[in-house]
Design a protein around this motif. Structure first.
Motif, PDB file in Angstrom:
ATOM      1  N   THR A   1       0.543  -1.119  -0.240  1.00 28.22           N
ATOM      2  CA  THR A   1       0.084   0.172   0.153  1.00 28.22           C
ATOM      3  C   THR A   1       0.422   1.280   0.063  1.00 28.22           C
ATOM      4  OG1 THR A   1      -2.050  -0.890   1.432  1.00 28.22           O
ATOM      5  CG2 THR A   1      -1.985   1.482   1.437  1.00 28.22           C
ATOM      6  N   LYS A   2       0.928   2.035  -0.644  1.00 33.81           N
ATOM      7  CA  LYS A   2       1.441   3.586  -0.957  1.00 33.81           C
ATOM      8  C   LYS A   2       1.065   4.429  -0.337  1.00 33.81           C
ATOM      9  CE  LYS A   2       3.419   7.072  -4.113  1.00 33.81           C
ATOM     10  NZ  LYS A   2       2.934   7.252  -6.198  1.00 33.81           N
ATOM     11  N   GLU A   3       1.374   5.172   0.557  1.00 35.42           N
ATOM     12  CA  GLU A   3       0.719   5.844   1.444  1.00 35.42           C
ATOM     13  C   GLU A   3       1.048   7.326   1.779  1.00 35.42           C
ATOM     14  OE1 GLU A   3      -0.683   4.406   5.482  1.00 35.42           O
ATOM     15  OE2 GLU A   3      -1.742   2.620   4.339  1.00 35.42           O
ATOM     16  N   VAL A   4       0.717   8.208   2.003  1.00 35.66           N
ATOM     17  CA  VAL A   4       1.538   9.242   2.073  1.00 35.66           C
ATOM     18  C   VAL A   4       3.079   9.664   2.167  1.00 35.66           C
ATOM     19  CG1 VAL A   4       1.876  12.040   3.313  1.00 35.66           C
ATOM     20  CG2 VAL A   4      -0.353  10.473   2.699  1.00 35.66           C
ATOM     21  N   ASP A   5       2.884   8.470   3.619  1.00 33.75           N
ATOM     22  CA  ASP A   5       4.125   8.663   4.836  1.00 33.75           C
ATOM     23  C   ASP A   5       5.120   7.795   3.845  1.00 33.75           C
ATOM     24  OD1 ASP A   5       3.197   6.275   5.541  1.00 33.75           O
ATOM     25  OD2 ASP A   5       3.611   6.351   7.625  1.00 33.75           O
ATOM     26  N   GLY A   6       5.352   6.628   3.282  1.00 27.93           N
ATOM     27  CA  GLY A   6       5.921   5.974   2.503  1.00 27.93           C
ATOM     28  C   GLY A   6       5.107   4.975   1.931  1.00 27.93           C
ATOM     29  N   VAL A   7       5.473   3.024   1.463  1.00 29.53           N
ATOM     30  CA  VAL A   7       4.998   2.165   1.312  1.00 29.53           C
ATOM     31  C   VAL A   7       4.778   1.404   2.342  1.00 29.53           C
ATOM     32  CG1 VAL A   7       4.914   0.768  -0.082  1.00 29.53           C
ATOM     33  CG2 VAL A   7       5.324   2.743  -0.785  1.00 29.53           C
TER      34      VAL A   7
ATOM     35  N   GLU B   1      10.844  10.289   1.748  1.00 28.51           N
ATOM     36  CA  GLU B   1      11.872  10.903   2.076  1.00 28.51           C
ATOM     37  C   GLU B   1      13.588  10.677   2.374  1.00 28.51           C
ATOM     38  OE1 GLU B   1      11.980  14.769   5.436  1.00 28.51           O
ATOM     39  OE2 GLU B   1       9.878  13.636   5.080  1.00 28.51           O
ATOM     40  N   LYS B   2      13.515   9.207   3.427  1.00 27.12           N
ATOM     41  CA  LYS B   2      14.602   8.228   3.626  1.00 27.12           C
ATOM     42  C   LYS B   2      15.733   8.101   2.662  1.00 27.12           C
ATOM     43  CE  LYS B   2      13.708   7.338   8.582  1.00 27.12           C
ATOM     44  NZ  LYS B   2      13.661   5.419   8.776  1.00 27.12           N
TER      45      LYS B   2
ATOM     46  N   TYR C   1      15.947   9.311  -0.435  1.00 27.11           N
ATOM     47  CA  TYR C   1      15.968  10.468  -1.550  1.00 27.11           C
ATOM     48  C   TYR C   1      17.299  11.105  -0.811  1.00 27.11           C
ATOM     49  CZ  TYR C   1      12.145  10.458  -5.328  1.00 27.11           C
ATOM     50  OH  TYR C   1      11.948  10.204  -5.701  1.00 27.11           O
ATOM     51  N   SER C   2      17.487  11.052   0.528  1.00 23.74           N
ATOM     52  CA  SER C   2      18.396  11.358   1.740  1.00 23.74           C
ATOM     53  C   SER C   2      19.515  10.839   1.380  1.00 23.74           C
ATOM     54  CB  SER C   2      17.735  11.486   2.917  1.00 23.74           C
ATOM     55  OG  SER C   2      18.414  10.501   3.191  1.00 23.74           O
ATOM     56  N   LEU C   3      19.260   9.138   1.350  1.00 25.84           N
ATOM     57  CA  LEU C   3      20.189   8.082   1.211  1.00 25.84           C
ATOM     58  C   LEU C   3      21.199   8.876  -0.896  1.00 25.84           C
ATOM     59  CD1 LEU C   3      18.635   5.237   2.921  1.00 25.84           C
ATOM     60  CD2 LEU C   3      20.464   6.847   3.631  1.00 25.84           C
ATOM     61  N   GLN C   4      20.585   8.771  -1.590  1.00 23.77           N
ATOM     62  CA  GLN C   4      20.794   8.523  -2.461  1.00 23.77           C
ATOM     63  C   GLN C   4      21.890   9.708  -3.198  1.00 23.77           C
ATOM     64  OE1 GLN C   4      17.804  10.379  -5.479  1.00 23.77           O
ATOM     65  NE2 GLN C   4      18.400  11.864  -5.826  1.00 23.77           N
ATOM     66  N   ARG C   5      22.759   9.398  -3.987  1.00 24.90           N
ATOM     67  CA  ARG C   5      23.982  10.068  -4.402  1.00 24.90           C
ATOM     68  C   ARG C   5      24.207  11.169  -5.694  1.00 24.90           C
ATOM     69  NH1 ARG C   5      25.031   4.873  -3.962  1.00 24.90           N
ATOM     70  NH2 ARG C   5      25.833   4.640  -6.379  1.00 24.90           N
ATOM     71  N   PRO C   6      23.504  12.576  -4.922  1.00 24.03           N
ATOM     72  CA  PRO C   6      22.997  13.640  -5.543  1.00 24.03           C
ATOM     73  C   PRO C   6      24.108  13.953  -7.304  1.00 24.03           C
ATOM     74  CG  PRO C   6      23.279  14.978  -3.627  1.00 24.03           C
ATOM     75  CD  PRO C   6      23.697  13.334  -3.781  1.00 24.03           C
ATOM     76  N   ASN C   7      25.361  14.352  -7.449  1.00 24.31           N
ATOM     77  CA  ASN C   7      26.202  14.401  -7.555  1.00 24.31           C
ATOM     78  C   ASN C   7      27.059  12.728  -8.528  1.00 24.31           C
ATOM     79  OD1 ASN C   7      26.018  16.931  -6.835  1.00 24.31           O
ATOM     80  ND2 ASN C   7      27.318  16.526  -5.497  1.00 24.31           N
ATOM     81  N   ASP C   8      26.739  11.446  -8.362  1.00 25.18           N
ATOM     82  CA  ASP C   8      26.644  10.792  -8.890  1.00 25.18           C
ATOM     83  C   ASP C   8      25.970   9.703 -10.319  1.00 25.18           C
ATOM     84  OD1 ASP C   8      27.706   8.058 -10.186  1.00 25.18           O
ATOM     85  OD2 ASP C   8      27.810   7.250  -7.077  1.00 25.18           O
ATOM     86  N   HIS C   9      26.801   9.850 -11.313  1.00 25.69           N
ATOM     87  CA  HIS C   9      26.237  10.190 -12.326  1.00 25.69           C
ATOM     88  C   HIS C   9      25.565   8.854 -12.079  1.00 25.69           C
ATOM     89  CE1 HIS C   9      25.426  10.900 -16.644  1.00 25.69           C
ATOM     90  NE2 HIS C   9      26.125   9.186 -17.389  1.00 25.69           N
TER      91      HIS C   9
END
Length: 247
Positions: free
Chosen positions: A145-151, A193-194, A196-204
């Motif tokens: 179930t996909k909800e506002v706070d996550g799955v 949210e977590k 996206y915070s764990l991803q590496r934004p500058n990593d191609h």
């Protein structure tokens, strides 16, 4: 108590189902009981664009155009699905990838145990007695179930399920824990949210390849990892890989 009501009242063509579930929220160390409505999923099999498996790499299913469905590139801004689900028996993927568009999806073994992804209808050549035994215990399976706070993952079966997700653990941990979920309970298996915070934004490379932070692995009946004889989920008889759309 929390009451979650989907927009099913606006869709006269769909029949709503009332359900309840218990869920454990580790951050608050509290147990909740949720009562909610959901409507059946009409997700299509094999989406137009999916990432490859993070556990085993490529697959042997063919998609339109002659490419394996693990090789089809995801177009920027594609929001046709919020996740895809792959069913595995040990190291072999069974059936095609299942694309999920609706907010709730039942994954079960046999009809009429739900509306959604019926694993019993997939053709499997696995003759292992253990696989056959575990397959017979999947029963009502799980609900995503996909909800506002996550799955959230709700265990509808009569046996435990086991889940590994990057957003369930300390981001600095070198080894992700496998969480056991008992029948009748649910857990927030994925937090956007977590993730996206764990991803590496500058990593191609991150933008070009699937990343385990957007993948949840779920095993039926048998666990794996440090506390079990099976060290890898690919040694489990019956398991799922849920890959989330990170666009």
């Amino acid at each position: 108590m929390n009451y979650h009501v989907n927009n099913c009242f606006l869709l006269n063509a769909l029949e709503c189902v009332f359900r309840s579930r218990q869920r454990w929220e580790p951050a608050k160390n509290r147990m909740y009981t949720d009562f909610f409505f959901f409507f059946p999923s009409a997700a299509a099999d094999c989406p137009d664009s999916v990432p490859s498996s993070t556990e085993t790499g490529g697959t042997n299913c063919l998609a339109p155009g002659g490419l394996s469905d693990s090789q089809v590139l995801q177009e920027p801004g594609d929001q046709s699905h919020w996740c895809v689900v792959a069913y595995w028996e040990e190291k072999t993927r069974v059936g095609r990838l299942y694309s999920v568009q609706e907010p709730s999806l039942d994954i079960f073994y046999d009809l009429p145990q739900g509306n959604g992804f019926c694993l019993g209808q997939l053709n499997s050549d696995n003759k292992s007695q253990l696989v056959q035994k575990v397959r017979s215990k999947i029963g009502y399976g799980i609900q995503l179930t996909k909800e506002v706070d996550g799955v959230w993952v709700y265990n509808r079966s009569s046996y435990p399920i086991f889940i590994k997700s990057a957003t369930l653990d300390n981001p600095d941990s070198r080894t992700l824990l496998v969480h056991k979920v008992f029948p009748g309970f649910s857990i927030k298996a994925f937090d956007y949210e977590k993730a996206y915070s764990l991803q590496r934004p500058n990593d191609h490379e991150f933008m070009q390849q699937p990343w385990t932070g957007f993948t949840v692995q779920i095993s039926f009946v048998k666990g794996w990892g440090q506390c079990y004889t099976r060290q890898f989920i690919s040694s489990c008889p019956c398991w799922l890989e849920v890959i989330f759309n990170n666009r």
